[in-house]
Design a protein around this motif. Structure first.
Motif, short mmCIF file in Angstrom:
data_model
loop_
_atom_site.label_atom_id
_atom_site.label_comp_id
_atom_site.label_asym_id
_atom_site.label_seq_id
_atom_site.Cartn_x
_atom_site.Cartn_y
_atom_site.Cartn_z
N ALA A 179 -0.46 -10.99 32.57
CA ALA A 179 -0.49 -9.58 33.48
C ALA A 179 -1.91 -9.38 33.50
O ALA A 179 -2.55 -9.13 34.67
N LEU A 301 0.32 -1.72 39.57
CA LEU A 301 1.45 -2.77 39.37
C LEU A 301 2.81 -2.02 38.98
O LEU A 301 2.69 -1.52 37.72
N SER A 303 6.12 -2.91 37.44
CA SER A 303 7.18 -3.78 36.99
C SER A 303 8.58 -3.86 37.17
O SER A 303 9.24 -4.44 37.16
N GLU A 304 8.72 -2.27 37.08
CA GLU A 304 10.27 -2.22 37.13
C GLU A 304 10.68 -0.67 37.70
O GLU A 304 9.77 0.18 37.60
N GLY A 325 2.39 -2.95 33.09
CA GLY A 325 2.21 -2.04 34.39
C GLY A 325 3.00 -0.71 34.20
O GLY A 325 3.13 -0.12 32.96
#
Length: 338
Positions: A179, A301, A303-304, A325
């Motif tokens: 990442a 970013l 991510s979830e 992130g």
């Protein structure tokens, strides 16, 4: 409306989802329909009464939100119903609607997604203040970023690259290294988990020195603390700037003789206090961040994403240092953890 409440001292498992009356804006305030609430490290602390701000219970955690203005308080000008905004709250963001002082709002430019925008303010706001206002960053310098795969760390990698610097990222796994590289890191150091004995600390310092090069790191961006800080300080350049951002690994004890030998500075970064003391300069920083975003030089970013009823899972994952992130709670339920 639905909201997630801390009604008793404890961890994420103590949070409850309840229906409460919609709030109403007073003079100088707006009511915002929340689109998304990004999760940050203070959310893990505030529910345990470990943060510097201790709101009375019951309260909703969640320190930064994006959304759309739904109503204006009396006498307010400069804003309109339907305006897209982001705001820092301290707490209260894990709710479908929030009342916010209009002075804390920032307008979201067209073309930027509101869910993505929720991840900008605390991470990139902290970092631009740290690198520019406290770190005096210059093109061509070398920046060592600890904890480089979290939301704040990735923002430091991206912004340092945007300012023309060479970036060395410190992370704890190959997944996080990937990442950091994707965000623009030139070199990556993968370190172990503390506690470190004297030899392990010395070895980590050598890893940092090898990665930053013989000139050392002009800026060390430390959002981790603990046993990682001293090895990073040992890799700093002559007249370097060591930026203290946070302490999820504990508060470091630093040998001050190193500051003499390196003629370097250790500088605290308290973005929250800065925003209150110098709101105009903070507003200029946020405007610059949106310019950099629209120019393609930064991109938060996420991510979830999680629905509101699973907000406690997002806080728990961040607390366990499992996030890459940003983790974001989406109010319409469209986002799901993956």
């Amino acid at each position: 409306m639905r909201t997630v409440l801390s009604k008793e001292l404890g961890g994420p498992e103590t949070l409850v989802l309840e229906n409460v009356a919609d709030p109403a804006p007073g003079a100088g305030e707006v009511l915002v329909d929340v689109a998304a609430c990004a999760i940050n490290f203070p959310d893990t602390l505030i529910i345990r009464d470990l943060y510097q701000m201790k709101p009375p219970r019951p309260f909703a955690p969640g320190g930064e939100i994006s959304g759309t203005i739904a109503a204006l308080g009396e006498g307010l000008s400069g804003w309109a119903v339907g305006d897209r905004v982001i705001a820092g709250l301290g707490a209260g963001g894990l709710a479908e609607r929030v009342v916010i002082n209009a002075a804390r709002l920032f307008r979201v430019p067209e073309g930027i997604d509101l869910v993505a925008a929720s991840a900008l303010l605390m991470t990139y706001g902290t970092t631009i203040h740290a690198l520019k206002d406290r770190g005096n960053i210059k093109a061509g310098e070398t920046v060592l970023v600890l904890g480089a795969a979290g939301g704040v760390g990735l923002s430091a990698v991206e912004l340092a690259k945007a300012y023309g610097c060479r970036v060395v990222a410190g992370v704890s796994s190959e997944q996080k290294a990937s990442a950091a590289r994707k965000a623009g890191a030139d070199e990556v150091v993968i370190y172990g988990r503390p506690p470190f004995d004297k030899e392990q600390s010395k070895a980590l310092a050598q890893q940092f020195k090898d990665a930053v090069g013989p000139g050392g790191a002009d800026i060390v961006y430390d959002i981790v603390g603990g046993d990682y800080s001293e090895p990073a300080l040992r890799a700093i350049a002559w007249e370097g700037r060591f930026l203290v951002i946070g302490f999820p690994a504990g508060i470091a004890k630093m040998p001050l003789n190193l500051t003499l030998l390196k003629s370097c500075d250790i500088r605290g970064v308290f973005w929250g206090a800065f925003t209150a003391r110098d709101p105009q300069r903070n507003a200029a920083n946020i405007a610059e961040l949106f310019d950099l975003w629209q120019a393609g030089k930064i991109a938060p970013l996420i991510s979830e994403t999680y629905p509101l009823e699973r907000a406690h899972e997002a806080i728990a994952k961040l607390e366990q240092r499992g996030a890459i992130g940003k983790l974001v709670v989406v109010m319409d339920g469209a986002g799901q953890a993956s």
